[in-house]
Write a protein that holds these residues in place. Structure first.
Motif, PDB file in Angstrom:
ATOM      1  N   ARG A  87      23.295 -20.390  34.832  1.00  0.00           N
ATOM      2  CA  ARG A  87      22.573 -20.809  36.044  1.00  0.00           C
ATOM      3  C   ARG A  87      21.972 -19.622  36.791  1.00  0.00           C
ATOM      4  O   ARG A  87      21.034 -19.783  37.563  1.00  0.00           O
ATOM      5  CB  ARG A  87      23.522 -21.526  37.021  1.00  0.00           C
ATOM      6  N   PHE A  88      22.519 -18.454  36.573  1.00  0.00           N
ATOM      7  CA  PHE A  88      22.206 -17.301  37.418  1.00  0.00           C
ATOM      8  C   PHE A  88      21.335 -16.270  36.704  1.00  0.00           C
ATOM      9  O   PHE A  88      21.454 -16.047  35.503  1.00  0.00           O
ATOM     10  CB  PHE A  88      23.498 -16.608  37.870  1.00  0.00           C
ATOM     11  N   GLN A  89      20.499 -15.637  37.501  1.00  0.00           N
ATOM     12  CA  GLN A  89      19.751 -14.475  37.057  1.00  0.00           C
ATOM     13  C   GLN A  89      19.851 -13.402  38.136  1.00  0.00           C
ATOM     14  O   GLN A  89      19.787 -13.703  39.329  1.00  0.00           O
ATOM     15  CB  GLN A  89      18.282 -14.817  36.830  1.00  0.00           C
ATOM     16  N   CYS A  90      20.020 -12.168  37.710  1.00  0.00           N
ATOM     17  CA  CYS A  90      19.965 -11.032  38.625  1.00  0.00           C
ATOM     18  C   CYS A  90      18.634 -10.340  38.392  1.00  0.00           C
ATOM     19  O   CYS A  90      18.313  -9.968  37.260  1.00  0.00           O
ATOM     20  CB  CYS A  90      21.115 -10.056  38.362  1.00  0.00           C
ATOM     21  N   ALA A  91      17.846 -10.180  39.444  1.00  0.00           N
ATOM     22  CA  ALA A  91      16.482  -9.687  39.275  1.00  0.00           C
ATOM     23  C   ALA A  91      16.146  -8.617  40.304  1.00  0.00           C
ATOM     24  O   ALA A  91      16.515  -8.729  41.478  1.00  0.00           O
ATOM     25  CB  ALA A  91      15.494 -10.850  39.391  1.00  0.00           C
ATOM     26  N   HIS A  92      15.440  -7.610  39.849  1.00  0.00           N
ATOM     27  CA  HIS A  92      14.972  -6.554  40.745  1.00  0.00           C
ATOM     28  C   HIS A  92      13.771  -7.065  41.536  1.00  0.00           C
ATOM     29  O   HIS A  92      12.846  -7.654  40.973  1.00  0.00           O
ATOM     30  CB  HIS A  92      14.577  -5.315  39.938  1.00  0.00           C
TER      31      HIS A  92
END
Length: 255
Positions: free
Chosen positions: A136-141
């Motif tokens: 479900r999750f994304q870590c994005a700059h």
């Protein structure tokens, strides 16, 4: 670098090895509980004055993040309609993870920050609290005002955007609001929930005025929420922050 006694510092020492731009990575876990929110958040929770100069702001949980989390827990209707959630300047990710726990139908939860070290911390907290829901999750700059269009093309727009203690410097406020405008869903129910501590010392032209002007220019409107009516806020908020903490709901201007 050599110490006064002529010996090189011990590079294995956690204090010496974590100085400088990478931040002091002395993380501990704090449990946060408010109604249906139950999270274990890894961050730099306890430090002395000397250590405070050697951490990134995104490595700590600030009072504004706790106020925002408590508000979401007490008012789940703010987020429970959302199919997508974005947290800006997420730091350890407390509000975004709380929203994900409240709104299980949100299939897309993007946690953003502009520091790689903080993104790694975010991933740790996602893995710890949602070990079976990592997809479900994304870590994005994301740097506000910088290539936001490309970010939107990759991740889309969001029904709910969250931000806690993002307003540190006046010049950043227009960039923050512009970025929000670009990424907020066009649904009438779409909302940007912003909690912040006003650090200005002058009574005129404070952060609230700056946010109002930027929001007005972008076709957004906001309402301030009295967060002091929330239960147990005094157990979560630093007494020194109470006077200057604000909670805003920012939405598309009604036509």
């Amino acid at each position: 670098m050599t110490a006064k006694d002529g010996k090189k510092p011990d590079t294995k020492d956690p204090w010496t090895s974590n100085l400088g731009k990478i931040g002091l990575q002395r993380y501990t876990v704090e449990e946060i509980a408010a109604r249906d929110v139950h999270l274990k958040i890894q961050a730099v929770h306890d430090l002395n004055i000397e250590e405070a100069h050697h951490i990134l702001t995104g490595q700590r949980i600030w009072s504004a993040a706790k106020v925002l989390t408590l508000y979401l827990a007490e008012h789940p209707d703010v987020v429970d309609f959302a199919g997508s959630v974005l947290e800006l300047g997420a730091g350890p990710g407390l509000p975004g993870l709380a929203a994900a726990q409240i709104c299980r139908k949100a299939e897309k939860v993007v946690m953003s920050d502009n520091k790689d070290l903080v993104l790694k911390l975010l991933r740790k907290n996602i893995d710890k609290n949602f070990p079976k829901e990592r997809e479900r999750f994304q870590c994005a700059h994301l740097q506000w005002g910088d290539d936001v269009t490309s970010f939107r093309e990759r991740h889309g727009r969001f029904d709910v955007i969250l931000g806690a203690d993002l307003a540190y410097f006046r010049p950043d406020i227009p960039l923050l609001i512009d970025t929000t405008k670009e990424l907020l869903s066009e649904k009438p129910s779409a909302v940007f929930v912003l909690a912040y501590k006003d650090r200005t010392r002058k009574k005129t032209h404070n952060f609230e005025w700056e946010i109002y002007q930027a929001a007005k220019r972008c076709g957004l409107e906001w309402n301030e929420v009295d967060w002091r009516v929330l239960p147990r806020w005094d157990e979560m908020v630093d007494p020194c922050d109470v006077k200057n903490l604000h909670l805003l709901l920012i939405k598309h201007r009604a036509t």
